[in-house]
Design a protein around this motif. Structure first.
Motif, PDB file in Angstrom:
ATOM      1  N   GLY A 165       0.935  -0.827  -0.037  1.00  0.00           N
ATOM      2  CA  GLY A 165      -0.479   0.208  -0.066  1.00  0.00           C
ATOM      3  C   GLY A 165       0.797   1.799  -0.132  1.00  0.00           C
ATOM      4  N   LEU A 166       0.526   2.416   0.379  1.00  0.00           N
ATOM      5  CA  LEU A 166       0.900   3.501   0.445  1.00  0.00           C
ATOM      6  C   LEU A 166       1.047   4.460   1.493  1.00  0.00           C
ATOM      7  CD1 LEU A 166       2.670   5.142  -1.487  1.00  0.00           C
ATOM      8  CD2 LEU A 166       0.538   6.169  -2.393  1.00  0.00           C
ATOM      9  N   LEU A 167       1.338   5.378   2.636  1.00  0.00           N
ATOM     10  CA  LEU A 167       1.168   6.161   3.468  1.00  0.00           C
ATOM     11  C   LEU A 167       2.286   7.386   2.786  1.00  0.00           C
ATOM     12  CD1 LEU A 167       3.063   4.542   5.808  1.00  0.00           C
ATOM     13  CD2 LEU A 167       0.549   4.588   6.282  1.00  0.00           C
ATOM     14  N   THR A 168       0.104   8.556   2.560  1.00  0.00           N
ATOM     15  CA  THR A 168       0.621   9.236   1.942  1.00  0.00           C
ATOM     16  C   THR A 168       0.470  10.915   3.391  1.00  0.00           C
ATOM     17  OG1 THR A 168      -0.249   9.093   0.392  1.00  0.00           O
ATOM     18  CG2 THR A 168      -0.238  11.200   0.869  1.00  0.00           C
ATOM     19  N   CYS A 169       1.325  11.468   3.631  1.00  0.00           N
ATOM     20  CA  CYS A 169       1.660  12.742   4.446  1.00  0.00           C
ATOM     21  C   CYS A 169       0.313  13.717   3.846  1.00  0.00           C
ATOM     22  CB  CYS A 169       2.760  13.724   4.350  1.00  0.00           C
ATOM     23  SG  CYS A 169       2.602  14.403   5.666  1.00  0.00           S
ATOM     24  N   THR A 170      -0.561  14.229   5.286  1.00  0.00           N
ATOM     25  CA  THR A 170      -1.692  14.803   5.347  1.00  0.00           C
ATOM     26  C   THR A 170      -1.354  15.992   4.469  1.00  0.00           C
ATOM     27  OG1 THR A 170      -2.073  15.106   7.688  1.00  0.00           O
ATOM     28  CG2 THR A 170      -2.796  13.138   6.396  1.00  0.00           C
ATOM     29  N   ALA A 171       0.059  16.369   5.556  1.00  0.00           N
ATOM     30  CA  ALA A 171       0.162  17.800   5.324  1.00  0.00           C
ATOM     31  C   ALA A 171       0.970  17.958   4.050  1.00  0.00           C
ATOM     32  CB  ALA A 171       1.316  18.569   6.451  1.00  0.00           C
ATOM     33  N   CYS A 172       1.894  17.236   4.101  1.00  0.00           N
ATOM     34  CA  CYS A 172       3.406  17.832   2.269  1.00  0.00           C
ATOM     35  C   CYS A 172       2.750  16.606   1.202  1.00  0.00           C
ATOM     36  CB  CYS A 172       4.910  17.854   3.184  1.00  0.00           C
ATOM     37  SG  CYS A 172       5.246  16.176   3.659  1.00  0.00           S
ATOM     38  N   ASP A 173       2.038  15.896   1.408  1.00  0.00           N
ATOM     39  CA  ASP A 173       1.879  14.959   0.521  1.00  0.00           C
ATOM     40  C   ASP A 173       3.048  14.335   0.103  1.00  0.00           C
ATOM     41  OD1 ASP A 173      -1.126  15.540   0.461  1.00  0.00           O
ATOM     42  OD2 ASP A 173      -0.482  17.342  -1.195  1.00  0.00           O
ATOM     43  N   ALA A 174       4.334  13.844   0.684  1.00  0.00           N
ATOM     44  CA  ALA A 174       5.118  13.117   0.965  1.00  0.00           C
ATOM     45  C   ALA A 174       4.420  11.799   0.281  1.00  0.00           C
ATOM     46  CB  ALA A 174       6.289  13.057   1.879  1.00  0.00           C
ATOM     47  N   ALA A 175       4.704  10.936   0.005  1.00  0.00           N
ATOM     48  CA  ALA A 175       4.760   9.331  -0.166  1.00  0.00           C
ATOM     49  C   ALA A 175       5.814   7.927   0.317  1.00  0.00           C
ATOM     50  CB  ALA A 175       3.532   8.979  -2.394  1.00  0.00           C
ATOM     51  N   TYR A 176       5.071   7.100   0.875  1.00  0.00           N
ATOM     52  CA  TYR A 176       6.045   6.243   1.405  1.00  0.00           C
ATOM     53  C   TYR A 176       5.549   4.557   1.402  1.00  0.00           C
ATOM     54  CZ  TYR A 176       7.485  10.444   3.708  1.00  0.00           C
ATOM     55  OH  TYR A 176       7.352  11.323   4.397  1.00  0.00           O
ATOM     56  N   PRO A 177       5.780   3.989   0.257  1.00  0.00           N
ATOM     57  CA  PRO A 177       5.283   2.667   0.233  1.00  0.00           C
ATOM     58  C   PRO A 177       5.500   1.493   1.077  1.00  0.00           C
ATOM     59  CG  PRO A 177       7.515   2.860  -0.729  1.00  0.00           C
ATOM     60  CD  PRO A 177       7.556   4.191  -0.122  1.00  0.00           C
ATOM     61  N   ILE A 178       4.505   0.415   0.932  1.00  0.00           N
ATOM     62  CA  ILE A 178       4.434  -0.658   2.565  1.00  0.00           C
ATOM     63  C   ILE A 178       4.552  -1.628   1.244  1.00  0.00           C
ATOM     64  CG2 ILE A 178       3.230  -1.834   3.687  1.00  0.00           C
ATOM     65  CD1 ILE A 178       1.819   0.921   4.020  1.00  0.00           C
ATOM     66  N   GLN A 179       5.851  -2.637   1.606  1.00  0.00           N
ATOM     67  CA  GLN A 179       5.868  -3.445   0.665  1.00  0.00           C
ATOM     68  C   GLN A 179       6.544  -4.703   1.837  1.00  0.00           C
ATOM     69  OE1 GLN A 179       9.206  -1.908  -1.990  1.00  0.00           O
ATOM     70  NE2 GLN A 179       7.556  -1.566  -3.841  1.00  0.00           N
ATOM     71  N   ASP A 180       5.573  -5.755   1.316  1.00  0.00           N
ATOM     72  CA  ASP A 180       6.121  -7.029   1.480  1.00  0.00           C
ATOM     73  C   ASP A 180       5.984  -7.054   3.709  1.00  0.00           C
ATOM     74  OD1 ASP A 180       6.473  -8.593  -0.271  1.00  0.00           O
ATOM     75  OD2 ASP A 180       8.526  -7.771  -0.293  1.00  0.00           O
ATOM     76  N   SER A 181       4.358  -5.903   3.561  1.00  0.00           N
ATOM     77  CA  SER A 181       4.300  -5.823   5.336  1.00  0.00           C
ATOM     78  C   SER A 181       5.073  -4.907   5.640  1.00  0.00           C
ATOM     79  CB  SER A 181       4.170  -7.199   6.204  1.00  0.00           C
ATOM     80  OG  SER A 181       3.158  -7.246   5.358  1.00  0.00           O
ATOM     81  N   ILE A 182       6.395  -4.065   5.369  1.00  0.00           N
ATOM     82  CA  ILE A 182       7.132  -2.893   5.245  1.00  0.00           C
ATOM     83  C   ILE A 182       7.532  -2.011   4.660  1.00  0.00           C
ATOM     84  CG2 ILE A 182       9.668  -2.431   5.986  1.00  0.00           C
ATOM     85  CD1 ILE A 182      10.142  -5.826   5.646  1.00  0.00           C
ATOM     86  N   PRO A 183       6.631  -0.627   5.770  1.00  0.00           N
ATOM     87  CA  PRO A 183       6.643   0.633   5.541  1.00  0.00           C
ATOM     88  C   PRO A 183       7.653   1.345   5.644  1.00  0.00           C
ATOM     89  CG  PRO A 183       6.874   0.621   7.992  1.00  0.00           C
ATOM     90  CD  PRO A 183       6.571  -0.767   7.076  1.00  0.00           C
ATOM     91  N   ASN A 184       8.747   2.109   4.167  1.00  0.00           N
ATOM     92  CA  ASN A 184       9.726   2.633   3.773  1.00  0.00           C
ATOM     93  C   ASN A 184       9.394   3.679   3.929  1.00  0.00           C
ATOM     94  OD1 ASN A 184      12.143   3.655   2.562  1.00  0.00           O
ATOM     95  ND2 ASN A 184      11.852   2.150   1.201  1.00  0.00           N
ATOM     96  N   LEU A 185       9.943   4.703   5.924  1.00  0.00           N
ATOM     97  CA  LEU A 185       9.601   5.500   5.941  1.00  0.00           C
ATOM     98  C   LEU A 185      10.485   6.979   5.740  1.00  0.00           C
ATOM     99  CD1 LEU A 185       7.628   5.524   8.588  1.00  0.00           C
ATOM    100  CD2 LEU A 185       6.593   5.912   6.378  1.00  0.00           C
ATOM    101  N   LEU A 186      12.039   6.482   4.747  1.00  0.00           N
ATOM    102  CA  LEU A 186      12.881   7.416   4.420  1.00  0.00           C
ATOM    103  C   LEU A 186      12.732   8.871   4.458  1.00  0.00           C
ATOM    104  CD1 LEU A 186      15.513   4.923   2.916  1.00  0.00           C
ATOM    105  CD2 LEU A 186      15.518   5.627   5.518  1.00  0.00           C
ATOM    106  N   PRO A 187      12.590   9.670   4.226  1.00  0.00           N
ATOM    107  CA  PRO A 187      11.750  11.083   3.708  1.00  0.00           C
ATOM    108  C   PRO A 187      12.639  10.582   2.353  1.00  0.00           C
ATOM    109  CG  PRO A 187      14.046  11.764   5.661  1.00  0.00           C
ATOM    110  CD  PRO A 187      13.355  10.013   5.513  1.00  0.00           C
ATOM    111  N   PRO A 188      12.188  11.746   1.589  1.00  0.00           N
ATOM    112  CA  PRO A 188      12.287  11.749  -0.037  1.00  0.00           C
ATOM    113  C   PRO A 188      13.589  12.464  -0.449  1.00  0.00           C
ATOM    114  CG  PRO A 188       9.833  12.242   0.203  1.00  0.00           C
ATOM    115  CD  PRO A 188      10.562  12.490   2.116  1.00  0.00           C
TER     116      PRO A 188
END
Length: 60
Positions: free
Chosen positions: A33-56
Motif C-alpha cells: 500500500g501507500l502511506l501519504t503525508c496529510t500535510a506535505c503529500d510525501a508518499a511512503y510505500p509499503i512492500q512485503d508488510s514493511i513501510p519505507n519511511l525514508l524521507p524523499p
C-alpha cells in the motif's frame, strides 16, 4: 505492517499524520500500500508488510 500502526506513525519530514491506502491486506496486516503525508503529500510505500519511511531524496 499492522493497520493499528497508522495511529502512531508520522511523516519523517514534518511530523504530520499519515493517510493509509491499502493495495493488499492479509487480515489486519497491510502487505502492500501507500502511506501519504496529510500535510506535505510525501508518499511512503509499503512492500512485503514493511513501510519505507525514508524521507524523499534521502541518499541511499
Amino acid at each position: 505492517m499492522h493497520r493499528d500502526l497508522i495511529d502512531i506513525l508520522a511523516c519523517p519530514v514534518d511530523k504530520a499524520p499519515l493517510a493509509l491506502a491499502v493495495e493488499q491486506a492479509d487480515g489486519d496486516d497491510v502487505v502492500s500500500g501507500l502511506l501519504t503525508c496529510t500535510a506535505c503529500d510525501a508518499a511512503y510505500p509499503i512492500q512485503d508488510s514493511i513501510p519505507n519511511l525514508l524521507p524523499p531524496g534521502y541518499p541511499g
